[in-house]
Scaffold this active site. Sequence first.
Site, PDB file in Angstrom:
ATOM      1  N   LYS A 229       0.906  -1.233   0.074  1.00 43.25           N
ATOM      2  CA  LYS A 229      -0.087   0.053   0.100  1.00 43.25           C
ATOM      3  C   LYS A 229       0.712   1.405   0.032  1.00 43.25           C
ATOM      4  CE  LYS A 229      -0.911   0.793   4.878  1.00 43.25           C
ATOM      5  NZ  LYS A 229      -0.081   1.443   5.592  1.00 43.25           N
TER       6      LYS A 229
ATOM      7  N   HIS B   2       0.118  -6.664   5.640  1.00 40.47           N
ATOM      8  CA  HIS B   2       1.093  -7.222   6.391  1.00 40.47           C
ATOM      9  C   HIS B   2       0.158  -7.990   7.545  1.00 40.47           C
ATOM     10  CE1 HIS B   2       1.517  -3.627   8.752  1.00 40.47           C
ATOM     11  NE2 HIS B   2       2.017  -4.422   9.715  1.00 40.47           N
TER      12      HIS B   2
ATOM     13  N   GLY C  41      -0.275 -11.725   7.638  1.00 41.01           N
ATOM     14  CA  GLY C  41       0.903 -12.504   8.020  1.00 41.01           C
ATOM     15  C   GLY C  41       0.943 -12.560   9.315  1.00 41.01           C
ATOM     16  N   LYS C  42       0.010 -11.790  10.155  1.00 40.29           N
ATOM     17  CA  LYS C  42       0.351 -12.023  11.553  1.00 40.29           C
ATOM     18  C   LYS C  42      -0.136 -13.261  12.215  1.00 40.29           C
ATOM     19  CE  LYS C  42       0.894  -6.941  12.557  1.00 40.29           C
ATOM     20  NZ  LYS C  42       1.881  -6.712  13.206  1.00 40.29           N
TER      21      LYS C  42
ATOM     22  N   HIS D 149      -5.923  -2.852   7.203  1.00 41.13           N
ATOM     23  CA  HIS D 149      -5.739  -4.027   8.016  1.00 41.13           C
ATOM     24  C   HIS D 149      -6.915  -4.474   9.116  1.00 41.13           C
ATOM     25  CE1 HIS D 149      -1.599  -2.862   7.016  1.00 41.13           C
ATOM     26  NE2 HIS D 149      -1.411  -2.082   8.254  1.00 41.13           N
TER      27      HIS D 149
ATOM     28  N   ARG E  71      -5.982 -11.898  21.031  1.00 45.20           N
ATOM     29  CA  ARG E  71      -5.100 -10.739  21.050  1.00 45.20           C
ATOM     30  C   ARG E  71      -4.003 -10.802  20.057  1.00 45.20           C
ATOM     31  NH1 ARG E  71      -3.895  -9.821  26.505  1.00 45.20           N
ATOM     32  NH2 ARG E  71      -2.202 -11.038  26.370  1.00 45.20           N
TER      33      ARG E  71
ATOM     34  N   ARG F   8      -6.568   7.542  26.157  1.00 49.60           N
ATOM     35  CA  ARG F   8      -7.397   6.302  25.335  1.00 49.60           C
ATOM     36  C   ARG F   8      -8.215   6.598  24.241  1.00 49.60           C
ATOM     37  NH1 ARG F   8     -11.376   4.450  27.813  1.00 49.60           N
ATOM     38  NH2 ARG F   8     -11.338   2.401  27.049  1.00 49.60           N
TER      39      ARG F   8
END
Length: 480
Positions: free
Chosen positions: A148, A178, A181-182, A240, A366, A460
């Site tokens: 990108k 990407h 790919g995690k 993402h 997570r 936050r």
Amino acid sequence: SAEDSMVVIVLGASGDLAFKKTYPALFGLYKNSFLPPNTDIVGYARSHIELDEFRKRISSRIKVNNEKEQQQLKEFLAKCTYVSGSYDDAKSFKKLNDAVDDIQKRVGGYRHRVFYMALPPSVFIPASKGLREHVYTRKGNNRLIVEKPFGKDTESSKELGHALAQHWLEDEIYRIDHYLGKEMVKNLMILRFANVFFGAVWNRQYIHNVQITFKEPIGTQGRGGYFDEFGIIRDIMQNHLLQILSIVAMEKPVTLDAEDVRNEKVKVLRAIQPLTVDDVLLGQYTGSPDGKEPGYLEDKGVPKDSVTPTFAAAVFYIKSERWDGVPFILKCGKALDQQKTEIRVQFQDVAGNIYPNIARNELVVRVQPEEAVYMKFMNKKPGLSSAAVTSELDLSYAKRYQDVKIPDAYESLILDVLKGDKANFVRDDELDAAWKIFTPLLHQIEREKIKPEQYAFGSRGPAGLNAFVEKHGYRRDAGY
Ligand code: BG6
């Protein structure tokens, strides 16, 4: 054998992405014996750099942990060469091709060429044309890895796609996101489709809402000039987070083949209505209260009156039998209180509940840091009390898989390219469907210069965030 061998050609080899991600990932693969034998890596960029210097720069970004790895790094660097040249000139590309041919002769015939475009968008098209015309091989596969930004909206993305399609087949193009790919994103399909007890409840009858969150504790750090043109929605949410959403929501593919998987993902995206301003909460960070961290508008590259969001929350609805009425809340922001990416599935209230103060079940995946899958559920408070308390079934990777080093996303994705597996890459119609969801909103934000809410660096997010999330159905705590 030479049959299996590859040349990886890294375009933009002297740039940040190449040194930070591409070369370390290639080394990671080499170290673990995942690079096919006789793989060579040719870097290409405009700067004139001596080979020694180039190799030094590669190694300065690679961490070695012991002597064995030190030796492996030496072997790896010996595979890395460098050619300088421009991105719009036939002669330069011929020089690159000669260099690749030379290597090929030495080893005795390469089959495949992988072109990794670690390049800014401005030179993207001329470079892809030059490669196709002068560096393409007829003796094996050609694979083009692109990153990108794939345009800024539906139209510019289509233009880019058409320009690319003049030289390359869709089948040869690997669009990297990407996040695909995690480790924990790759885990999602198995969680859903290889477990009866998740699969059975994965629908609107049992799931109340889904939150997908990306937080980063850093600001734009001098990258503001680039960022300001895009904003957080294009930088994180449109790619993402939406990719994660499509895997969470997709139907089970017929097989694990790339086209089967991507057929299902694109269906989800096409079933989402375009966002409007009523569906989003936008934010932009100001300096930290202690004055140590600068605000977004203080970044040198950012115009003083910029309204580019650095934070966004948005709610999506998928019009399908499985998901009708279930809010998917996506949130992302820079300069927040912590680094965290997670997927939080909140289940429905217990029907006909007889207990006081019970909370909804949640399944949390997570993604980073500290990969984990955990389930929040009600349990009897141990001891003489009979109250129900929230407890956790917790699969923490650091504890459970102590000997496994989770690979970097880029390692995993480059390995997929070497194998020719496209399941974790974005197809052209997925990209188009993703842009269609965001384009009207992005245009409206820019046309009307919609002001984001301010939030302090390290907080936050905007003050309205809790209310936004609760308005869309998330219940923070016990009690109904
Ligand atoms: C990139 C964005 O795609 O992802 C960056 O352009 C962001 O702004 C990065 O920092 C986050 O990736 P990761 O892997 O560090 O979570």
